[in-house]
Design a protein around this motif. Structure first.
Motif, mmCIF file in Angstrom:
data_model
loop_
_atom_site.group_PDB
_atom_site.id
_atom_site.type_symbol
_atom_site.label_atom_id
_atom_site.label_comp_id
_atom_site.label_asym_id
_atom_site.label_seq_id
_atom_site.Cartn_x
_atom_site.Cartn_y
_atom_site.Cartn_z
ATOM 1 N N TYR A 1 49.621 33.372 37.201
ATOM 2 C CA TYR A 1 49.802 34.658 37.090
ATOM 3 C C TYR A 1 48.596 35.540 36.480
ATOM 4 C CZ TYR A 1 54.615 34.970 38.897
ATOM 5 O OH TYR A 1 55.683 34.980 39.711
ATOM 6 N N MET A 2 47.924 34.749 35.309
ATOM 7 C CA MET A 2 46.970 35.573 34.910
ATOM 8 C C MET A 2 45.647 35.289 35.810
ATOM 9 S SD MET A 2 47.874 36.528 32.061
ATOM 10 C CE MET A 2 46.663 37.185 31.434
ATOM 11 N N PHE A 3 45.322 34.323 36.303
ATOM 12 C CA PHE A 3 44.273 34.386 37.479
ATOM 13 C C PHE A 3 44.533 35.748 38.585
ATOM 14 C CE2 PHE A 3 42.668 33.664 41.477
ATOM 15 C CZ PHE A 3 41.513 33.185 41.644
ATOM 16 N N MET A 4 45.717 36.003 38.794
ATOM 17 C CA MET A 4 45.882 37.183 39.800
ATOM 18 C C MET A 4 45.694 38.338 38.803
ATOM 19 S SD MET A 4 46.462 35.715 42.709
ATOM 20 C CE MET A 4 46.785 36.960 43.704
ATOM 21 N N VAL A 5 46.079 38.389 37.778
ATOM 22 C CA VAL A 5 45.740 39.814 36.932
ATOM 23 C C VAL A 5 44.271 40.196 36.810
ATOM 24 C CG1 VAL A 5 45.961 40.456 34.509
ATOM 25 C CG2 VAL A 5 47.732 39.498 35.483
ATOM 26 N N VAL A 6 43.572 38.977 36.645
ATOM 27 C CA VAL A 6 42.076 39.072 36.483
ATOM 28 C C VAL A 6 41.430 39.228 37.988
ATOM 29 C CG1 VAL A 6 40.017 38.059 35.726
ATOM 30 C CG2 VAL A 6 42.108 37.767 34.487
ATOM 31 N N TYR A 7 41.864 38.679 38.823
ATOM 32 C CA TYR A 7 41.318 38.761 40.236
ATOM 33 C C TYR A 7 41.453 40.277 40.758
ATOM 34 C CZ TYR A 7 41.044 38.485 45.276
ATOM 35 O OH TYR A 7 40.844 38.919 46.747
ATOM 36 N N SER A 8 42.645 40.555 40.521
ATOM 37 C CA SER A 8 42.905 42.076 41.456
ATOM 38 C C SER A 8 41.998 43.220 41.093
ATOM 39 C CB SER A 8 44.207 42.412 41.003
ATOM 40 O OG SER A 8 45.435 41.399 41.246
ATOM 41 N N PRO A 9 41.380 43.228 39.953
ATOM 42 C CA PRO A 9 40.565 44.560 39.873
ATOM 43 C C PRO A 9 39.033 44.131 39.838
ATOM 44 C CG PRO A 9 41.186 43.817 37.440
ATOM 45 C CD PRO A 9 41.878 43.117 38.528
ATOM 46 N N GLY A 10 38.885 43.004 40.212
ATOM 47 C CA GLY A 10 37.452 42.429 40.265
ATOM 48 C C GLY A 10 36.931 42.080 41.689
ATOM 49 N N GLU A 11 37.428 40.579 42.066
ATOM 50 C CA GLU A 11 36.742 40.061 43.338
ATOM 51 C C GLU A 11 37.796 40.466 44.439
ATOM 52 O OE1 GLU A 11 34.606 38.649 45.183
ATOM 53 O OE2 GLU A 11 33.096 38.474 43.652
ATOM 54 N N GLY A 12 39.072 41.303 43.943
ATOM 55 C CA GLY A 12 39.685 41.687 45.064
ATOM 56 C C GLY A 12 39.033 42.921 45.613
ATOM 57 N N PRO A 13 38.803 43.969 44.987
ATOM 58 C CA PRO A 13 38.348 45.419 45.673
ATOM 59 C C PRO A 13 36.892 45.346 45.858
ATOM 60 C CG PRO A 13 39.126 45.776 43.415
ATOM 61 C CD PRO A 13 39.445 44.412 43.836
ATOM 62 N N VAL A 14 36.013 44.752 44.762
ATOM 63 C CA VAL A 14 34.607 45.040 44.958
ATOM 64 C C VAL A 14 33.911 44.310 46.017
ATOM 65 C CG1 VAL A 14 32.569 43.922 43.863
ATOM 66 C CG2 VAL A 14 34.502 44.799 42.080
ATOM 67 N N PRO A 15 34.086 43.356 46.680
ATOM 68 C CA PRO A 15 33.277 42.919 47.710
ATOM 69 C C PRO A 15 33.291 43.966 48.963
ATOM 70 C CG PRO A 15 34.492 41.103 46.986
ATOM 71 C CD PRO A 15 35.065 42.121 46.432
ATOM 72 N N PHE A 16 34.229 44.618 49.114
ATOM 73 C CA PHE A 16 34.144 45.374 50.510
ATOM 74 C C PHE A 16 33.791 46.709 50.110
ATOM 75 C CE2 PHE A 16 37.172 42.498 52.263
ATOM 76 C CZ PHE A 16 36.927 42.466 53.792
ATOM 77 N N THR A 17 33.902 47.288 48.807
ATOM 78 C CA THR A 17 33.138 48.531 48.342
ATOM 79 C C THR A 17 31.944 48.177 48.142
ATOM 80 O OG1 THR A 17 35.153 48.665 46.936
ATOM 81 C CG2 THR A 17 33.043 49.942 46.289
ATOM 82 N N TYR A 18 31.223 47.331 47.765
ATOM 83 C CA TYR A 18 29.917 46.921 47.399
ATOM 84 C C TYR A 18 29.274 46.696 48.951
ATOM 85 C CZ TYR A 18 25.940 44.562 45.049
ATOM 86 O OH TYR A 18 24.549 44.200 45.010
#
Length: 348
Positions: free
Chosen positions: A214-231
């Protein structure tokens, strides 16, 4: 998230009439229900104005833009802006082999390198191991089947909820900074999850695995979740942006395919603890690469991005290597330090 919810709803459904082993088929098929609603809404979405204009259909492009803008004046303004942008791209593309330009021009090659990295790490941070195998992982940790499905649904909900702040943080905190903060945290959460499997069966193991995931998903969601496609969408110059996004998208889904196939064999070879440790190691690698080799693209104009990606990777890495003592004195020792020299000529 909706796929997890659909799976839970249909997990107890059985088709009688003597047909055996149907439940997994129903659960698998149920995940197609949310996409059907999305497909139905496609018919309510206007066609891309840019696509209309590339085909010479300016009247339809203007009508489409009016649905996206508050007034006809704004629609007319953006129609002219897109028209000029298409004309510039056409001139830049004229007489060029775009795939050759993609890899042969250093500025484009560095943008491709950075986009490849963020897309590769979107998969090898380990998120889709959890997305695809979370129910099995929770069952292996000691949950019964129904509880494992419910806890898996929770991972999807957590992922969705904690992606919402990224709407704000991705443009204020920055793409690179988000990755630098979240990579080590994701690694730690994967290690917590993996080492929890070494605990005796019982509440302690269940709590450790659930907390880690659960904490992994908390951390992933604002980071490697949206960043790659935006970048990736902003890293490439206009005249090869379509090629760049195609390359970036192929990268993420190609490694997604590899990850989804290899987890069972990886778990068998390394044990569950070792398999989670494998992906934790990739997150530590991601932090090192992002710190030394990944340029920031936040709040950059097209011209500034040309400057950013024209800098050699070795020079970028040397700058941040030499900055390590400065970070130590400022943020660890809390000392009063002089501002650093700007990395790019465009910075004040």
């Amino acid at each position: 998230m909706l796929g997890f919810i659909a799976g839970v709803i249909f997990s107890g459904v059985r088709i009688p009439a003597g047909v055996e082993d149907t439940q997994w088929r129903i659960i698998l098929g149920s995940t197609a229900i949310p996409p059907m609603f999305v497909c139905a809404q496609v018919y309510l979405v206007p066609e891309s104005p840019r696509w209309y204009m590339s085909k010479g259909k300016y009247d339809k492009a203007f009508a489409s833009l009016q649905r996206f803008r508050w007034s006809r004046f704004q629609a007319a303004r953006d129609l002219y802006y897109i028209h000029k942008q298409i004309a510039i791209e056409y001139e830049l593309q004229k007489g060029k082999n775009l795939w050759k330009e993609f890899f042969a021009v250093p500025r484009n090659r560095r943008a491709a390198q950075s986009s490849f990295f963020v897309m590769f790490m979107q998969q090898f941070c380990g998120v889709n191991v959890i997305a695809y195998y979370s129910t099995v992982i929770f069952q292996d940790s000691g949950f019964n089947r129904n509880n494992a499905l419910l806890v898996s649904m929770g991972t999807g909900i957590v992922n969705w909820l904690f992606a919402i702040p990224a709407v704000y943080t991705i443009d204020t905190f920055g793409r690179r900074n988000l990755l630098l903060v979240t990579f080590p945290l994701m690694a730690i959460m994967l290690l917590i999850t993996g080492f929890s499997f070494l605990a005796p069966e019982g509440t302690g193991r269940l709590a450790g695995v659930a907390t880690g995931i659960y904490m992994f998903m908390v951390v992933y969601s604002p980071g490697e979740g949206p960043v790659p496609f935006t970048y990736s969408a902003e890293a490439f110059p206009l005249y090869i942006r379509e090629y760049g996004m195609a390359f970036a998208t192929a990268t993420t889904w190609g490694f997604n395919f590899i990850l989804s196939l290899t987890w069972p064999a990886l778990e068998e070879a390394f044990t569950t603890t070792g398999a989670f440790g494998f992906y934790a190691w990739w997150n530590f690698f991601g932090w090192v690469f992002a710190y030394f080799c990944l340029p920031e693209t936040k709040e950059r104009t097209l011209e500034e991005l040309d400057t950013v990606f024209s800098m050699r990777t070795r020079d970028h890495a040397r700058y941040y290597l030499n900055s390590l003592p400065w970070y130590l004195r400022k943020y660890i020792l809390r000392g009063d330090v002089e501002p650093r020299e700007p990395l790019y000529a465009t910075e004040d």
